[in-house]
Design an enzyme around this catalytic site. Structure first.
Site, mmCIF file in Angstrom:
data_model
loop_
_atom_site.group_PDB
_atom_site.id
_atom_site.type_symbol
_atom_site.label_atom_id
_atom_site.label_comp_id
_atom_site.label_asym_id
_atom_site.label_seq_id
_atom_site.Cartn_x
_atom_site.Cartn_y
_atom_site.Cartn_z
ATOM 1 N NE ARG A 102 -2.701 -0.047 3.537
ATOM 2 C CZ ARG A 102 -3.590 0.365 4.439
ATOM 3 N NH1 ARG A 102 -4.893 0.201 4.201
ATOM 4 N NH2 ARG A 102 -3.222 0.917 5.562
ATOM 5 C CG ASP A 198 2.597 -2.203 8.948
ATOM 6 O OD1 ASP A 198 2.925 -3.383 8.696
ATOM 7 O OD2 ASP A 198 2.528 -1.322 8.077
ATOM 8 C CG ASP A 201 6.222 -2.187 9.652
ATOM 9 O OD1 ASP A 201 6.845 -2.668 8.690
ATOM 10 O OD2 ASP A 201 5.828 -1.015 9.704
HETATM 11 C C1 PRP Z 1 -1.012 -4.615 4.512
HETATM 12 C C2 PRP Z 1 -1.681 -5.955 4.769
HETATM 13 C C3 PRP Z 1 -2.570 -6.115 3.567
HETATM 14 C C4 PRP Z 1 -2.966 -4.702 3.253
HETATM 15 C C5 PRP Z 1 -4.378 -4.485 3.674
HETATM 16 O O1 PRP Z 1 0.034 -4.765 3.624
HETATM 17 O O2 PRP Z 1 -0.777 -6.993 4.913
HETATM 18 O O3 PRP Z 1 -1.931 -6.704 2.467
HETATM 19 O O4 PRP Z 1 -2.077 -3.844 3.999
HETATM 20 O O5 PRP Z 1 -4.805 -3.211 3.365
HETATM 21 P P1 PRP Z 1 -5.944 -2.926 2.305
HETATM 22 O O6 PRP Z 1 -7.070 -3.841 2.609
HETATM 23 O O7 PRP Z 1 -6.277 -1.477 2.570
HETATM 24 O O8 PRP Z 1 -5.378 -3.115 0.921
HETATM 25 P P2 PRP Z 1 1.108 -3.597 3.331
HETATM 26 O O9 PRP Z 1 0.711 -2.815 2.130
HETATM 27 O O10 PRP Z 1 1.340 -2.810 4.580
HETATM 28 O O11 PRP Z 1 2.382 -4.403 2.929
HETATM 29 P P3 PRP Z 1 3.260 -5.459 3.759
HETATM 30 O O12 PRP Z 1 2.434 -6.693 3.953
HETATM 31 O O13 PRP Z 1 4.426 -5.669 2.860
HETATM 32 O O14 PRP Z 1 3.654 -4.826 5.064
HETATM 33 N N1 URA Z 2 -2.364 -3.082 7.061
HETATM 34 C C1 URA Z 2 -1.944 -3.362 8.317
HETATM 35 O O1 URA Z 2 -0.895 -4.002 8.494
HETATM 36 N N2 URA Z 2 -2.663 -2.901 9.352
HETATM 37 C C2 URA Z 2 -3.786 -2.181 9.198
HETATM 38 O O2 URA Z 2 -4.404 -1.804 10.197
HETATM 39 C C3 URA Z 2 -4.210 -1.904 7.882
HETATM 40 C C4 URA Z 2 -3.488 -2.374 6.832
#
Ligand code: PRP
Ligand code: URA
Length: 207
Positions: A102, A198, A201
């Protein structure tokens, strides 16, 4: 259809561990594994079975076995935390990967990686992503799977926001959602409240 693991003491206990800001990566991973086991067991409740003659030590029976091929698709990165636990339940499943991240300002996910096994004739694909927030990442992934000819998709998320559920139900009413918790809402940065922060993270110790 949305299935929430509510009133399940184990799910509530491990969700609390995930939500607690004091939980470090090691216990965060363990709680993720246990919740994924519970969710995948629930998501597999209605899988089609086929009959196979086997012999118990005492007699011959028509045993029931999972029919056809199943696929797990973790959405990178955070979905990786669920993959091994899902494979504990169905070790013969094939695995595909979709990498989505995202944008911090817009919360719109962009795809940076995709690798799928042969998807012809699969009984069901399970998308694994612990967080269903706006639903943008899940929706992009579902579109990609449908473009590859997949008809049966289930979404497995540990925490889901009402906004994300509505997004998926609106665009993909055929996709069943399994979650341990439907949380209250998204904040201004499109993070889930109360949520757990997150996920990626916290799982991987980045920030
Ligand atoms: C997070 C999570 C989902 C997404 C959800 O990923 O793991 O994939 O956000 O959000 P949405 O429903 O609004 O699309 P992120 O983009 O933070 O990437 P990551 O898993 O690499 O940390
Ligand atoms: N992705 C995350 O990891 N946490 C949230 O709350 C939303 C999107």
């Amino acid at each position: 259809m949305v299935t929430e693991l509510k009133n399940h003491s184990i799910a509530l206990h491990y969700l609390s561990i995930l939500r607690d800001e004091r939980t470090g990566s090691s216990n965060f991973r363990k709680a993720t594994i246990i919740l994924t086991h519970a969710l995948v067991l629930e998501a597999c409740r209605q899988l089609e079975l086929s009959l196979e003659s086997i012999h118990t030590p005492l007699e011959k029976i028509e045993a029931q076995k999972i029919k056809g091929k199943l696929v797990f698709v973790p959405i990178l990165r955070a979905g990786l935390g669920m993959l091994d636990a899902a494979l504990d339940i169905l070790p013969n499943a094939a695995v595909g990967y979709i990498g989505l991240e995202r944008d911090e300002q817009t919360a719109i996910a962009h795809c940076y990686y995709s690798k799928m096994p042969n998807l012809s004739g699969v009984q069901r694909v399970f998308l694994l992503d612990p967080m269903l927030a706006t639903g943008g990442s899940a929706s992009q992934s579902i579109v990609k799977l449908k473009e590859s000819g997949v008809e049966n998709v289930s979404m497995v998320s540990i925490v889901a926001a009402p906004e994300g559920i509505q997004h998926i139900e609106g665009l993909h009413p055929d996709v069943d959602i399994f979650t341990a918790s439907i949380d209250r809402e998204l904040d201004v940065n499109r993070y889930i409240l109360p949520g757990l922060g997150d996920f990626g993270d916290r799982l991987f110790g980045t920030d």
